[in-house]
Scaffold this active site. Structure first.
Site, PDB file in Angstrom:
ATOM      1  N   GLU A  78       0.809  -1.204   0.193  1.00  0.00           N
ATOM      2  CA  GLU A  78       0.039   0.099  -0.101  1.00  0.00           C
ATOM      3  C   GLU A  78       0.896   1.152  -0.018  1.00  0.00           C
ATOM      4  O   GLU A  78       0.360   2.501   0.381  1.00  0.00           O
ATOM      5  CB  GLU A  78      -0.865   0.021   1.171  1.00  0.00           C
ATOM      6  CG  GLU A  78      -1.913  -1.095   1.431  1.00  0.00           C
ATOM      7  CD  GLU A  78      -3.036  -1.112   0.318  1.00  0.00           C
ATOM      8  OE1 GLU A  78      -2.726  -0.625  -0.720  1.00  0.00           O
ATOM      9  OE2 GLU A  78      -3.925  -1.754   0.572  1.00  0.00           O
ATOM     10  N   HIS A  97      -2.705   2.803   8.144  1.00  0.00           N
ATOM     11  CA  HIS A  97      -3.822   2.088   7.531  1.00  0.00           C
ATOM     12  C   HIS A  97      -3.951   0.934   8.265  1.00  0.00           C
ATOM     13  O   HIS A  97      -2.963   0.320   8.672  1.00  0.00           O
ATOM     14  CB  HIS A  97      -3.255   1.799   6.063  1.00  0.00           C
ATOM     15  CG  HIS A  97      -4.139   0.945   5.379  1.00  0.00           C
ATOM     16  ND1 HIS A  97      -5.432   0.960   5.306  1.00  0.00           N
ATOM     17  CD2 HIS A  97      -3.824  -0.289   5.015  1.00  0.00           C
ATOM     18  CE1 HIS A  97      -6.034  -0.027   4.655  1.00  0.00           C
ATOM     19  NE2 HIS A  97      -4.975  -0.990   4.352  1.00  0.00           N
ATOM     20  N   HIS A  99      -7.183  -2.743   9.306  1.00  0.00           N
ATOM     21  CA  HIS A  99      -8.711  -3.162   8.839  1.00  0.00           C
ATOM     22  C   HIS A  99      -9.289  -3.330  10.188  1.00  0.00           C
ATOM     23  O   HIS A  99      -9.888  -4.296  10.408  1.00  0.00           O
ATOM     24  CB  HIS A  99      -8.363  -4.370   8.211  1.00  0.00           C
ATOM     25  CG  HIS A  99      -7.738  -4.426   7.031  1.00  0.00           C
ATOM     26  ND1 HIS A  99      -7.388  -5.317   6.066  1.00  0.00           N
ATOM     27  CD2 HIS A  99      -7.212  -3.230   6.312  1.00  0.00           C
ATOM     28  CE1 HIS A  99      -6.659  -4.974   4.931  1.00  0.00           C
ATOM     29  NE2 HIS A  99      -6.504  -3.593   5.103  1.00  0.00           N
ATOM     30  N   TYR A 118     -20.055  14.325  18.241  1.00  0.00           N
ATOM     31  CA  TYR A 118     -19.340  15.505  18.044  1.00  0.00           C
ATOM     32  C   TYR A 118     -17.962  15.105  17.735  1.00  0.00           C
ATOM     33  O   TYR A 118     -16.871  15.953  17.136  1.00  0.00           O
ATOM     34  CB  TYR A 118     -19.240  16.421  19.354  1.00  0.00           C
ATOM     35  CG  TYR A 118     -18.470  15.928  20.308  1.00  0.00           C
ATOM     36  CD1 TYR A 118     -17.028  16.088  20.610  1.00  0.00           C
ATOM     37  CD2 TYR A 118     -19.059  15.301  21.646  1.00  0.00           C
ATOM     38  CE1 TYR A 118     -16.385  15.461  21.732  1.00  0.00           C
ATOM     39  CE2 TYR A 118     -18.617  15.103  22.775  1.00  0.00           C
ATOM     40  CZ  TYR A 118     -17.137  15.189  22.722  1.00  0.00           C
ATOM     41  OH  TYR A 118     -16.402  14.536  23.836  1.00  0.00           O
ATOM     42  N   HIS A 160     -12.686  -2.569   2.609  1.00  0.00           N
ATOM     43  CA  HIS A 160     -11.109  -2.560   2.602  1.00  0.00           C
ATOM     44  C   HIS A 160     -10.801  -2.333   3.823  1.00  0.00           C
ATOM     45  O   HIS A 160     -10.587  -3.306   4.700  1.00  0.00           O
ATOM     46  CB  HIS A 160     -10.512  -1.834   1.468  1.00  0.00           C
ATOM     47  CG  HIS A 160      -9.023  -1.872   1.750  1.00  0.00           C
ATOM     48  ND1 HIS A 160      -8.131  -1.481   0.446  1.00  0.00           N
ATOM     49  CD2 HIS A 160      -8.169  -2.319   2.677  1.00  0.00           C
ATOM     50  CE1 HIS A 160      -6.958  -1.384   0.814  1.00  0.00           C
ATOM     51  NE2 HIS A 160      -6.739  -2.007   2.148  1.00  0.00           N
ATOM     52  N   TYR A 213      -7.144  20.462  20.424  1.00  0.00           N
ATOM     53  CA  TYR A 213      -7.467  19.523  21.064  1.00  0.00           C
ATOM     54  C   TYR A 213      -7.135  17.997  20.722  1.00  0.00           C
ATOM     55  O   TYR A 213      -6.463  17.959  19.680  1.00  0.00           O
ATOM     56  CB  TYR A 213      -9.205  19.400  20.906  1.00  0.00           C
ATOM     57  CG  TYR A 213      -9.928  17.981  21.639  1.00  0.00           C
ATOM     58  CD1 TYR A 213     -10.293  18.036  23.018  1.00  0.00           C
ATOM     59  CD2 TYR A 213     -10.070  16.781  21.169  1.00  0.00           C
ATOM     60  CE1 TYR A 213     -11.046  17.036  23.557  1.00  0.00           C
ATOM     61  CE2 TYR A 213     -10.455  15.948  21.558  1.00  0.00           C
ATOM     62  CZ  TYR A 213     -11.105  16.014  22.999  1.00  0.00           C
ATOM     63  OH  TYR A 213     -11.720  14.943  23.543  1.00  0.00           O
TER      64      TYR A 213
END
Length: 219
Positions: A78, A97, A99, A118, A160, A213
């Site tokens: 990837e 990345h 899953h 929120y 994915h 934040y």
């Protein structure tokens, strides 16, 4: 190898192991990258994380669209969307990345995450979009991911998984865990009649309050 590179390589290994330990990833399916000057350091392809060592991390030239790399092992399959995100987005110092179960469940159903809580504002707007489908590792997937992440710090990938970015690896990982939490909450709310969504004014107020934040940098 300079001290900064050694430390970043160790941090990537720790982040990979944290993904699996936290439950947001399984096996070797996820991947992690970080920017080091004009180089991308990225986890290698198909290496179990408990066996991963800093010296196995691949180095890819950010100024080479072809992805010229150095290392004992090939970079993750990837690497393309990691490369594009780090090359094209000044706010992205690291990419995670994975899953995770609930993010991937929504991605399989090709559902974005709306303003059900929120915390959606932690990803830059009033939704976390779901990118269209393309085979893993392709330039087409990179195009779809970058489009879905326009003005956002996360997206789902159809059928994915998910992607998050951060100024640092720690912040990208924080967003990855928060995203899976949000996905789980949204999924469960769908089972009891669906969420009551927050309106644009509430999200704008939260976006303003979110300046600074989140995970704080070490002093």
């Amino acid at each position: 190898m300079c001290k900064a590179e050694r430390e970043l390589r160790r941090e990537i290994v720790a982040c990979c192991r944290e993904m699996n330990a936290s439950g947001i990833n399984q096996g070797t399916s996820g991947n992690v990258s970080a920017r080091l000057g004009d180089t991308m350091l990225i986890s290698p392809s198909a290496v179990p994380y408990d066996a991963l060592e800093p010296g196995m991390i691949a180095a890819v030239a950010l100024d080479d669209p072809g992805g010229a790399w150095e290392g004992p092992l090939r970079p993750s399959t990837e690497w393309r969307f990691h490369h594009r995100l780090l090359r094209e987005r000044a706010d992205a110092g690291a990419v995670v990345h994975a899953h995770p179960t609930y993010c991937t469940t929504l991605a399989i159903a090709r559902k974005e995450i709306p303003a059900c809580h929120y915390m959606v504002a932690a990803f830059g707007g009033d939704s976390v979009r779901c990118a269209g489908y393309a085979r893993y590792g392709t330039e087409e997937l990179s195009d779809l991911a970058l489009a879905a992440m326009q003005d956002r710090t996360a997206c789902l990938l159809a059928n994915h998984g998910m992607i998050t970015v951060g100024e640092t690896l720690a912040r990208a990982m924080w967003r990855a865990i928060e995203l899976e939490t949000l996905a789980r909450q949204y999924y469960l709310s769908l089972l009891i009649g669906g969420p009551v969504l927050l309106g644009p004014a509430a999200i704008e107020e939260t976006l303003a309050a979110f300046a600074g934040y989140g995970l704080q940098a070490k002093p």
